[in-house]
Enzyme design. Sequence first.
Site: not given
Ligand code: GDP
Ligand code: IMO
Ligand code: MG
Length: 437
Positions: A22, A25, A27, A49-50, A137, A234, A249, A317
């Site tokens: 999270d 990536k 973006k 979840g991207h 997850t 991840q 993972t 959370p």
């Molecule tokens: P990923 O899994 O690495 O692609 O990241 P996620 O999408 O799960 O989580 C990143 C969250 O931060 C998303 O809801 C984005 O829309 C948000 N986001 C990305 N860049 C920024 C930033 O610079 N500032 C803020 N406030 N939110 C951001």
């Molecule tokens: P993105 O790509 C954050 C975490 C789960 C758990 C562990 C194992 O959005 O960054 P799994 O379901 O993969 O067997 O769970 O890995 N996890 C993540 N945490 N971002 C993710 O993906 C994740 N994918 C799995 O919360 O701790």
């Molecule tokens: Mg994510």
Amino acid sequence: MPETPSDSRSACTCVVGLQWGDEAKGKIVDLLTEEHDVVVRYNGGANAGHTVVTNGQTYRLSLLPTGVLRPRLRSVIGNGVVIYPPRFLEEVSQLRSGGIPVGDNLAVSDHAHVIFPYHLEEERLSEQGSEQAIGTTGRGIGPCYADKVGRICGIRLGELLHAQHLKERLRPIVERKNRILRALSPDARTFDADALAEEYLGYGERMRPHITDTTRLLHRALREGRRILFEAAQGSLLDVDHGTFPYVTSSNSSPAGIWSGSGVPARNVGRVIGVVKAYTSRVGRGPFPTELNDGPEGVGERIRRVGREYGTVTGRPRRCGWLDAVATRYAAAVAGADELAVMLLDVLTGLSEVAICTAYELDGQRLDEFPGDAYLVERCRPVYETWPGWQEDISGARRLADLPTPARRYVDRIAELLNLPVRVISVGPDRQQTILC
Ligand code: GDP
Ligand code: IMO
Ligand code: MG
């Protein structure tokens, strides 16, 4: 963003997380689509979840590569990904109903392993109420990868296109799975092999236009000089080999997974962009030395609220804390990161001080290197240095010079501690809220 190297042998780029996922990536991948022809997911599955925000529209991708948002590009799901077909079809149809065409541009490897409902049940029974729970997850990821390396029960996507073959394969597998599930719990859900075969043959038919030999497709793309972007799911600290095992993972989420998960040799990847949050978050269980459990009025809760730190996949959370330069430096080394993208800097606005963990203390000894074992990381205490915070709203900053001095100093310190240049600073979720350095 700066161009990729011109040497065709190293013309591919990888966007990888350097924390526990999270890092935003999605973006960065979206920003880079303009200068690439192909986007490839090589690991994980619908546990990712991207989120991408562009022109006020928010898109959430779980199993599909972020490249699908740009139909000009070819999007590829490599052999290293695990596929839950209902999720695949749902995500495709959501995109289509949002006006994004998905057709020939999306290819899925016939060698990608398939997640069945017995995987979900196996995971549910192992996780629910168990002291050994990983906090997964719940998407069947672990059990599916276990069957892949265990060989006997693994089924690959291409097999869903052969009716008789699939039925014959599923019968002994489902019988074995039912026995295991009943042993895990008398209340376990069990399955009917023929009904599952029918259901999955239906998915296979619907996915047929996308299923192909993606390894050959990527080799052809390389020969044609196409620019390939690898999108890690991840973070590197969740990598099954290099992360905080067992709280990881089940795939190689660092760029180590590219070669095995796509068939593209590592030497073709000339640029690795390490994505880091300006702080740290983690979902699920496992050690997290800089976690802030400082109450409802504390910094941890504030970061969660301002950064909207709730899981995209599960809504849980996220645990939040200060940036951990020890863990991130290790992840950058494992990932072979060439440069950094520092994300969500705006979330730290308004704090009087910001802290970075620069070392650990373990049994009275100072540690500068990340210990490779979760049971040791669990006992590490962070050693912090603190920096002045900034109060100005930075979400409108578009150039380095727009940032207040303390924010610039903080980013400079991250670069110094990780010994890598910062090429991108993100100050908001929108594509525009980006500073290229
Ligand atoms: P990923 O899994 O690495 O692609 O990241 P996620 O999408 O799960 O989580 C990143 C969250 O931060 C998303 O809801 C984005 O829309 C948000 N986001 C990305 N860049 C920024 C930033 O610079 N500032 C803020 N406030 N939110 C951001
Ligand atoms: P993105 O790509 C954050 C975490 C789960 C758990 C562990 C194992 O959005 O960054 P799994 O379901 O993969 O067997 O769970 O890995 N996890 C993540 N945490 N971002 C993710 O993906 C994740 N994918 C799995 O919360 O701790
Ligand atoms: Mg994510």
